[in-house]
Enzyme design. Structure first.
Site, PDB file in Angstrom:
ATOM      1  N   SER A  84     -54.225 -42.349 -36.158  1.00  0.00           N
ATOM      2  CA  SER A  84     -54.795 -42.193 -37.453  1.00  0.00           C
ATOM      3  C   SER A  84     -56.061 -42.774 -37.578  1.00  0.00           C
ATOM      4  O   SER A  84     -57.046 -42.015 -38.143  1.00  0.00           O
ATOM      5  CB  SER A  84     -53.646 -42.624 -38.448  1.00  0.00           C
ATOM      6  OG  SER A  84     -52.613 -41.919 -38.583  1.00  0.00           O
ATOM      7  N   ASP A  85     -56.168 -43.815 -37.139  1.00  0.00           N
ATOM      8  CA  ASP A  85     -57.648 -44.696 -37.105  1.00  0.00           C
ATOM      9  C   ASP A  85     -58.510 -43.707 -36.157  1.00  0.00           C
ATOM     10  O   ASP A  85     -59.874 -43.657 -36.469  1.00  0.00           O
ATOM     11  CB  ASP A  85     -57.489 -46.199 -36.477  1.00  0.00           C
ATOM     12  CG  ASP A  85     -57.154 -47.036 -37.525  1.00  0.00           C
ATOM     13  OD1 ASP A  85     -57.409 -46.809 -38.883  1.00  0.00           O
ATOM     14  OD2 ASP A  85     -56.549 -48.127 -37.034  1.00  0.00           O
ATOM     15  N   LEU A  86     -58.084 -43.467 -34.921  1.00  0.00           N
ATOM     16  CA  LEU A  86     -59.045 -43.133 -34.139  1.00  0.00           C
ATOM     17  C   LEU A  86     -59.442 -41.355 -34.645  1.00  0.00           C
ATOM     18  O   LEU A  86     -60.539 -41.139 -34.381  1.00  0.00           O
ATOM     19  CB  LEU A  86     -58.425 -42.674 -32.579  1.00  0.00           C
ATOM     20  CG  LEU A  86     -58.097 -43.967 -32.232  1.00  0.00           C
ATOM     21  CD1 LEU A  86     -57.053 -43.926 -30.875  1.00  0.00           C
ATOM     22  CD2 LEU A  86     -59.291 -44.912 -31.951  1.00  0.00           C
TER      23      LEU A  86
END
Length: 435
Positions: free
Chosen positions: A204-206
């Protein structure tokens, strides 16, 4: 030939005379050379976006806390071994190359003033503080764009600048759960080890970092055409919902509520892992012809001829019986022999590699994905490089992930801050400059 083209030609001639391969300066500098990024972000989503910009040639000033720096410097072990022992964690190294570490405490008035002055020189700001948190320091979009109207300001948060969740903090693990991703990741309820599970990487961060970088490039194109900067609002939840892709559309179009299928595909069969005599293999038949080829190499002509399995609709409907028959046949093969047979018959498949295996894979070596860099103290750092290969303006690897505050003096010198001023700021704990 104008002056710029003449300068480029002259530089190429100089390198050629020195026995170097003649490359245009754009290839040596990267396509975003000349742009400056003020990076106020930390941990992963924001730093991932700013590292992409740095890889493509932008000058990135990473602002860090003088005491500890980015949180991920301490997210170990493992830690990199430097001349004086362990230093930064591997986690920090993965997202902070091609950046200059500038240690300024902008919670102080003097520090905030320095950062605002840097923002006047920047093209792009990337930040991932809670919604509204930077306004108290005069580092929000409204404050900075007043002095720099062309500024592109990208805010990365868990839930965005609006909506009922805007004030919440967002973390990758929470977003994987809230977004529905974990509801389709993991073994189904009737199998051992059933239950929701997060992806083994902070996806999700990436994803958010990738969307942020894309949005910044779009905003740069708009600024080129109009001179206008803008505020970009990137949210982890929005980004993860956007990449629900076929699973999301299965619900929107078919009214389905997808569940956990382990390694099976919700729409395509056979498309999963199978056990062999000595391990596991992945089989990914994307069309009817590949399925028939699979049956042929397994000597299962009756399976290929069965009307129930002639197309994907039938294979999906009766997947349990089909996969049980395929599984029994595949278990008679060793993994190596089955890979070779699949490749010969045009059936997509492959191994389940460990991290050490893929990083040593000849395909990864041939693509040049591992890049050796070196810190200013001589410590070698190998990083996993930028994956897209641009034929004329490839990614560049100019600055290894720096020690905390390594470029503070260099960057502040651009503001006319001399050694005496730096010493006073250093004594107050407002900056750290490597001294």
């Amino acid at each position: 030939m104008d002056g710029r083209r003449a300068a480029l030609a002259g530089a190429e001639q100089t390198r050629a005379a020195a026995g170097q391969e003649a490359k245009p300066l754009s290839a040596l500098r990267g396509p975003l050379h000349g742009l400056t990024v003020l990076d106020l972000s930390r941990v992963l989503a924001g730093p991932w976006a700013s590292q992409i910009l740095g890889d493509l040639g932008a000058e990135v000033w990473k602002i860090e806390r003088p005491e500890t720096g980015d949180d991920t410097r301490l997210w170990g072990p493992p830690f990199m071994q430097g001349p004086d022992g362990p230093s930064d964690a591997a986690y920090y190294l993965c997202a902070n190359r091609n950046k200059r570490s500038v240690a300024i405490d902008f919670s102080t008035p003097e520090g905030a003033t320095l950062v605002r002055r840097l923002a006047e020189r920047a093209d792009i700001v990337v930040e991932n503080f809670k919604t509204g948190a930077l306004a108290r320091y005069g580092l929000d979009y409204a404050s900075l764009s007043a002095d720099n109207p062309g500024l592109i300001y990208c805010s990365v948060t868990g839930f965005g600048q609006t909506g009922p969740y805007a004030s919440r903090g967002g973390y990758d693990f929470l977003i994987q759960g809230m977004s529905g991703l974990m509801s389709v990741t993991g073994r189904p309820d009737d199998e051992p080890g059933a239950g929701p599970i997060k992806v083994g990487l902070p996806v999700s961060d990436l994803f958010t970092g990738l969307y942020a970088a894309t949005a910044i490039l779009a905003a740069l194109h708009h600024r080129t055409a109009t001179g206008e900067g803008q505020h970009i609002d990137c949210a982890l939840l929005d980004s993860q919902v956007a990449v629900l892709v076929n699973q999301g559309m299965n619900h929107i179009v078919g009214g389905l509520t997808p569940g956990r299928l382990g390694n099976s595909h919700p729409n395509v069969v056979p498309y999963r892992e199978f056990q062999t005599a000595d391990g596991h293999v992945l089989v990914a038949c994307g069309n009817d012809g590949q399925f028939r080829n699979l049956c042929d190499l397994l000597n299962l002509p009756d399976l290929a001829a069965d009307p129930r399995f002639r197309d994907n609709v039938g294979r999906l409907r009766d997947r349990r019986e089909l996969e049980a028959t395929l599984g029994a046949a595949i278990r008679q093969w060793t993994s190596g022999d089955f890979f070779a047979a699949m490749e010969a018959r045009g059936v997509p498949g492959g191994p389940i590699n460990r991290i050490d295996q893929i990083l040593a894979d000849p395909q990864v070596a041939a693509r040049g994905l591992l890049k050796r860099m070196e810190r200013s103290d001589g410590t070698p750092v190998t990083v996993i490089g930028y994956p897209s290969q641009l034929s004329r303006t490839p990614a560049t690897y100019r600055i290894a992930p720096q020690s905390l505050g390594a470029s503070t003096a260099e960057v502040l010198a651009l503001l006319g801050v001399d050694e005496a001023e730096r010493a006073a700021l250093r004594d107050k704990g407002i900056i750290r400059d490597g001294r």
